[in-house]
Design a protein around this motif. Structure first.
Motif, PDB file in Angstrom:
ATOM      1  N   ASP A 148     -12.110   7.314  15.238  1.00 52.32           N
ATOM      2  CA  ASP A 148     -13.076   7.137  16.197  1.00 52.32           C
ATOM      3  C   ASP A 148     -13.404   8.190  16.718  1.00 52.32           C
ATOM      4  O   ASP A 148     -12.653   9.191  17.130  1.00 52.32           O
TER       5      ASP A 148
ATOM      6  N   TYR B 287     -23.405   2.488  15.550  1.00 52.77           N
ATOM      7  CA  TYR B 287     -22.027   1.983  15.384  1.00 52.77           C
ATOM      8  C   TYR B 287     -21.129   1.748  16.385  1.00 52.77           C
ATOM      9  O   TYR B 287     -19.873   1.263  16.631  1.00 52.77           O
TER      10      TYR B 287
ATOM     11  N   THR C 234     -22.018   8.959  12.536  1.00 56.69           N
ATOM     12  CA  THR C 234     -21.178   7.758  13.040  1.00 56.69           C
ATOM     13  C   THR C 234     -19.805   8.672  12.834  1.00 56.69           C
ATOM     14  O   THR C 234     -19.453   9.730  12.695  1.00 56.69           O
TER      15      THR C 234
ATOM     16  N   ASP D  45     -18.489   5.764   9.026  1.00 53.09           N
ATOM     17  CA  ASP D  45     -18.978   4.588   9.309  1.00 53.09           C
ATOM     18  C   ASP D  45     -20.428   4.179   8.828  1.00 53.09           C
ATOM     19  O   ASP D  45     -21.272   5.021   8.942  1.00 53.09           O
TER      20      ASP D  45
ATOM     21  N   ARG E 180     -18.631   1.061  19.609  1.00 53.45           N
ATOM     22  CA  ARG E 180     -18.015   0.039  19.931  1.00 53.45           C
ATOM     23  C   ARG E 180     -18.223  -0.234  21.438  1.00 53.45           C
ATOM     24  O   ARG E 180     -18.296   0.739  22.130  1.00 53.45           O
TER      25      ARG E 180
ATOM     26  N   PRO F  89     -10.542   1.549  14.411  1.00 58.77           N
ATOM     27  CA  PRO F  89     -11.354   0.881  13.472  1.00 58.77           C
ATOM     28  C   PRO F  89     -10.422   0.253  12.496  1.00 58.77           C
ATOM     29  O   PRO F  89      -9.403   0.944  11.989  1.00 58.77           O
TER      30      PRO F  89
ATOM     31  N   VAL G  88     -13.465  -0.055   6.921  1.00 57.42           N
ATOM     32  CA  VAL G  88     -14.922   0.754   6.536  1.00 57.42           C
ATOM     33  C   VAL G  88     -15.668  -0.310   6.325  1.00 57.42           C
ATOM     34  O   VAL G  88     -15.440  -1.096   5.285  1.00 57.42           O
TER      35      VAL G  88
ATOM     36  N   ILE H 170      -9.653   5.606   6.653  1.00 63.61           N
ATOM     37  CA  ILE H 170     -10.734   5.198   7.749  1.00 63.61           C
ATOM     38  C   ILE H 170     -11.145   6.159   8.496  1.00 63.61           C
ATOM     39  O   ILE H 170     -10.520   7.078   9.013  1.00 63.61           O
TER      40      ILE H 170
END
Length: 337
Positions: free
Chosen positions: A55, A79, A282, A249, A81, A89, A92, A52
C-alpha cells in the motif's frame, strides 16, 4: 616562564568551560538494521509474479469531513482504499490491464499524470523494482540507485523497508532496470537498512524514506553497473519534478516503468510537510524516485523525494516527503555502510 599552579588551573578550567559551552554537533536520528542474507532460491520468477504491491503508506489516511470541501474527491475512480480498510491488499487485479502509452514522440511529455517512459536514458537503469517480505507476505515497491560513497546505495520509501513501528522487511532485493520479468543488470539483496528515527518510532509520513546498502553482484558495485542518480537536500519547493515507478494495482501490472511530471505543491490538508504531484500511479510505485532538474534526453536528475502516500479523497495526487536535514543525516549514515 612556568605559569603558577593557580594560573594553570584557571586556564584549564576556562578551557573545560569553553568546551562545555561550545555547540555540539547533533547525533543523527537514524535507526539501522543488519539484513539477513537472502537465499538465492527465494525470489523465483513465480514468487516475484505473485508478490503484491505494498500500500502507498497513507492511502488510507483518515480525512476529516471538513477538509473534503477544501480538496474534493477526484472525479475519476481510483485505486485508493477507503479509510476503514487499513489492511494490506489481498490480491492484485487481473494481469495485463496496462494503460497503453501513446506512440513515443521525440521527447516525452513534460506534464503527465501517468505515462509509460519510452525515452530510455539513465533512469531506465537506475530505477527498479524492490521485492520484499513483510510480516510473512511478499510485496513489491519501487526504488532508485543513488550516488554515494559505498557505490551500493538504494533509496526508497520507509514503508518499503520497515513497517513503521513494526518489523523490518526480509528478503529485500533490488532489481534495477526491471522490465516485464527481465533482470538485465542482476539483483541486489540488502545488507544494511536505514530509516529515520521518527519513521521507526511513529510512522511519521514526513520521514517516509528508507536507504538500503545492497550487496555486490558478481563482485561489482551497483553504481558501477547501472550508474546512480544524484541526491539533493533543502531544495526550493515547487520545482518541476518527474516521478517514476512500477505501479502494480489496476490498471497497471508493474511490468513497465511509468512516470508522472509536473510542478508539485504543498499539502492542502496540512497534515504533513510533504509535496504533492498530480499522478495516477498506483500501489507498487511506492518508493519510486522523484527527480528535479531532470533531463529527459539523458535520463538524469537529482533525487528530491520518493513516492509515499495518497489521501483517500484525492486519488489523483501522489505525495512525497521533503528531503531536509533529517533525510540528509539518513543519507550520510547509509552511504558509509
Amino acid at each position: 616562564m612556568t605559569p603558577s599552579p593557580s594560573l594553570a588551573a584557571a586556564t584549564l578550567a576556562a578551557g573545560l568551560l569553553g568546551a562545555l559551552q561550545a555547540p555540539v554537533p547533533p547525533v543523527a536520528d537514524v535507526v539501522e538494521h543488519v539484513a539477513a542474507p537472502v537465499s538465492p532460491a527465494y525470489w523465483t520468477p513465480e514468487r516475484m509474479a505473485r508478490a503484491i504491491p505494498i500500500d502507498l503508506r497513507s492511502a488510507v489516511r483518515q480525512v476529516e469531513a471538513l477538509t473534503a470541501s477544501v480538496l474534493p474527491p477526484s472525479p475519476r475512480a481510483g485505486y485508493t482504499r477507503p479509510p476503514e480498510q487499513r489492511r494490506r491488499p489481498g490480491r492484485v487485479g487481473s494481469p495485463g490491464r496496462v494503460r497503453q502509452a501513446a506512440a513515443p514522440a521525440a521527447m516525452p511529455p513534460a506534464t503527465t499524470s501517468g505515462s509509460q517512459w519510452a525515452a530510455g536514458g539513465s533512469v531506465t537503469r537506475t530505477t527498479g523494482r524492490v521485492f520484499l517480505t513483510m510480516n510473512g507476505v511478499d510485496f513489491v515497491c519501487s526504488a532508485s540507485a543513488v550516488r554515494g560513497a559505498s557505490r551500493d546505495l538504494v533509496a526508497t520509501a520507509g514503508h518499503c523497508v520497515k513497517d513503521g513501528t513494526g518489523g523490518w522487511a526480509e528478503n529485500w532485493t533490488f532489481v534495477p532496470g526491471y522490465r516485464q520479468g527481465r533482470q538485465p543488470y542482476g539483483s541486489y539483496p540488502a545488507r544494511r537498512m536505514f530509516v529515520a528515527g521518527p519513521w521507526s518510532r511513529g510512522a511519521d509520513d514526513d520521514y517516509d524514506v528508507g536507504m538500503v546498502a545492497v550487496t555486490t553482484s558478481g563482485g561489482r558495485h551497483l553504481a558501477d553497473v547501472v550508474g546512480a542518480q544524484e541526491i539533493g537536500f533543502d531544495a526550493r519547493r515547487g520545482l518541476r519534478t518527474y516521478g517514476f515507478g512500477f505501479p502494480a494495482d489496476p490498471p497497471y501490472d508493474g511490468e513497465r516503468l511509468l512516470y508522472c511530471a509536473g510542478t508539485p505543491h504543498g499539502d492542502p490538508q496540512r497534515q504533513t510537510g510533504d509535496q504533492g504531484l498530480r499522478c495516477d500511479l498506483t500501489a507498487g510505485a511506492s518508493g519510486g524516485p522523484w527527480l528535479s532538474g531532470f533531463d529527459p534526453a539523458t535520463g538524469r536528475g537529482t533525487l528530491v523525494s520518493v513516492s509515499s502516500f495518497k489521501y483517500s479523497n484525492d486519488h489523483g495526487t501522489m505525495y512525497g516527503p521533503y528531503f531536509g536535514p533529517a533525510v540528509k543525516d539518513l543519507f550520510r549514515t547509509a552511504e558509509r555502510a
